[in-house]
Every structure is written in structure tokens, then in C-alpha cells.
Write a protein that holds these residues in place. Sequence first.
Motif, PDB file in Angstrom:
ATOM      1  N   LEU A 188      40.879  44.344  39.084  1.00 24.78           N
ATOM      2  CA  LEU A 188      41.237  43.471  40.193  1.00 24.78           C
ATOM      3  C   LEU A 188      42.044  44.205  41.255  1.00 24.78           C
ATOM      4  O   LEU A 188      41.889  43.973  42.458  1.00 24.78           O
ATOM      5  CB  LEU A 188      42.039  42.260  39.675  1.00 24.78           C
ATOM      6  N   SER A 192      38.976  45.120  43.575  1.00 25.79           N
ATOM      7  CA  SER A 192      38.985  43.896  44.376  1.00 25.79           C
ATOM      8  C   SER A 192      40.073  43.916  45.441  1.00 25.79           C
ATOM      9  O   SER A 192      40.121  43.022  46.286  1.00 25.79           O
ATOM     10  CB  SER A 192      39.175  42.668  43.482  1.00 25.79           C
ATOM     11  N   LEU A 194      43.317  43.446  45.100  1.00 26.17           N
ATOM     12  CA  LEU A 194      44.459  42.554  44.899  1.00 26.17           C
ATOM     13  C   LEU A 194      45.726  43.378  44.695  1.00 26.17           C
ATOM     14  O   LEU A 194      45.684  44.508  44.214  1.00 26.17           O
ATOM     15  CB  LEU A 194      44.240  41.643  43.691  1.00 26.17           C
ATOM     16  N   ALA A 199      47.046  39.994  41.119  1.00 24.20           N
ATOM     17  CA  ALA A 199      46.233  40.159  39.912  1.00 24.20           C
ATOM     18  C   ALA A 199      46.885  39.460  38.723  1.00 24.20           C
ATOM     19  O   ALA A 199      46.208  38.818  37.912  1.00 24.20           O
ATOM     20  CB  ALA A 199      46.035  41.640  39.622  1.00 24.20           C
ATOM     21  N   ARG A 202      46.333  35.793  39.075  1.00 25.02           N
ATOM     22  CA  ARG A 202      44.928  35.461  38.794  1.00 25.02           C
ATOM     23  C   ARG A 202      44.683  35.359  37.289  1.00 25.02           C
ATOM     24  O   ARG A 202      43.893  34.519  36.829  1.00 25.02           O
ATOM     25  CB  ARG A 202      44.033  36.549  39.398  1.00 25.02           C
ATOM     26  N   LYS A 211      38.646  36.470  30.583  1.00 22.92           N
ATOM     27  CA  LYS A 211      38.779  37.861  31.036  1.00 22.92           C
ATOM     28  C   LYS A 211      37.449  38.593  30.904  1.00 22.92           C
ATOM     29  O   LYS A 211      37.068  39.386  31.783  1.00 22.92           O
ATOM     30  CB  LYS A 211      39.876  38.573  30.236  1.00 22.92           C
ATOM     31  N   ILE A 214      35.263  37.544  33.807  1.00 28.53           N
ATOM     32  CA  ILE A 214      35.634  38.196  35.068  1.00 28.53           C
ATOM     33  C   ILE A 214      35.084  39.619  35.113  1.00 28.53           C
ATOM     34  O   ILE A 214      34.509  40.047  36.125  1.00 28.53           O
ATOM     35  CB  ILE A 214      37.168  38.217  35.234  1.00 28.53           C
ATOM     36  N   GLU A 218      32.112  39.852  37.863  1.00 27.71           N
ATOM     37  CA  GLU A 218      32.625  40.445  39.101  1.00 27.71           C
ATOM     38  C   GLU A 218      32.501  41.964  39.149  1.00 27.71           C
ATOM     39  O   GLU A 218      32.446  42.545  40.243  1.00 27.71           O
ATOM     40  CB  GLU A 218      34.083  40.039  39.311  1.00 27.71           C
TER      41      GLU A 218
END
Length: 293
Positions: A188, A192, A194, A199, A202, A211, A214, A218
Motif C-alpha cells: 500500500l 499505492s 499511501l 496504510a 486502511r 488482507k 487486497i 489490487e
Amino acid sequence: MLGCGRAAAAGSGRWVRGRCRLLPMAKSKFEYVRDFEADDTCLPNCWVVVRLDGRNFHRFSEQHKFKKPNDDRALHLMTKCAQTVMEELEDITIAYGQSDEYSFVFKKKSRWFKRRASKFMTHVVSQFASSYVFYWKDYFKDQQLLYPPGFDARIVLYPSNQNLKDYLSWRQADCHINNLYNTVFWMLVQRSGLTPVQAQDRLQGTLAGDKNEILFSEFNINYNNEPLMYRKGTVLVWQKVNEAMTKKIKLPKEAEEKEVEVTRTRTKVVPLHCDIIGDQFWEEYPEILAEDS
């Protein structure tokens, strides 16, 4: 010779026919201070477990630019240090490590240093810490060691085989929980964009299934395909291995020595990355829990 001379001069030995015979050390009025030393003998017939942890390794890993979420160099260095501990000290039957920790299991019937807890702990920590500094350059070739690392340790006694197995299962379960979280967290942050706080927010309240979802949805990562060393940690056991070596021998009726390849069997500390929660591992290595341990 010099040591004997000093001992004799101190009144703890005397010369007899060119040799130094040790005699009881002369007592003084200060001898009473020994009464303040606590008896730290470990209970008999118990597995002695020394768990070592890196001190403030969050800062240490940042200062030395460890890769996130896992740095193979750091993990292999920890394992090398643990192997050295097992090879240099006596009576360690198995060790388990993950992240910045390692657990060393001494045999139930070990009489090493009269089973003194302070000796178990200090020898493990000092051997591990000195090895970490000594072998650093072998694993971090382009990274200078900026300051000495620190380690602490605790000692716990487990009276039954099941207690010991449950302890090691606990540490491996902890490895899985932490690694799954760290893997998602750093994906993340790194992919991503973050911030660490975002993170963390999230992931707050998520379960293992969340988890995994994700990671897969993602980042197209199947957690089950991550390296076993990350997910299971490292188990160190003693194994008999065959080693080929070249040896010079002189054959009958031949003037010169001849090189021949011979195979010898020796016992070595071998790293494994496997499940130790189930029964299969213990069935494959029954000697670890053998009665003479």
C-alpha cells in the motif's frame, strides 16, 4: 606458566617441583559479598528456551536501509549468526527464527554450566551479537555497519514436549501474522502511494482473508506463493550430510601421492523453511524430542 605465577602470588597456588598446584583461594573479610548472588539454576527435566530479540531494530533497519517488507540479506545474516551459536555452544537441539528474533532450545537434560540461566542467556547473546558484527560484510557488501547492534534475551522453561511444540508453533504463527500484515502494508505504501498512517488506517480491523484479498485484487499477489522463508521463518536442525573432498594418499608400490575424491559424513546445522505446527515435521525429526535430550 605466567598464569600460575600470578595465582601463586595471589595466594591461590604454590610451586611444587616446578609445577603450580592450585590450593583453595585465601579468604578475606570481603568474601561475604558472594552471599548476595542469587541462585539461578534452571529446573531439571525442562526444555530451556532462550529467545533473543534485536533491540530497537526498527531504527536499526531504517538506518541501514533494509528492504521492506523483507530483506533477504538481513534474514540470512540472522540465520548465519544462529548457526554459529548452535555450532559454538553445547546442547542446542533446535532453533527457530523470524524477523529480528531467534529461539534456541537446549536439551532437557543439559548440564551445561550447571543449568545456570545467566550462563545460557549471556553466552547466546554475546555469541550472536559478535557474529552479527563479524559476518555483516558478507551479507551487506555495499552497506557499512554504522553502529553496533544490540540484542536482549529471555529464558523460559517448558516441562513437556507438548509445551515446547506449542511454544514453537506460537512463534511460527506470529511469523505468519506479522509477515502478512507487513506485506500488505508495504504494498500500500510502495505501490499505492499511501502514507504509513493511511496504510495503517486502511488495514485497521481487517482479518487475514481481507488482507489476502487486497494483495490479490489490487496487486495480483497470491500470498501463498510468497517465499517460505518469509511466511514460515527458519528452522535450524542438526542433519547428517555427505561431503565430497579431495585427499592425497600414497598407494602401495607407487612413489608419488595421488589425489582421490572421498566422501565423508558429518553432522551440520541445516536451515529449513517448513511448517512446524503440524505433526509431519516432528515425525521426520523424532531425535529432537528424544528421551536422551
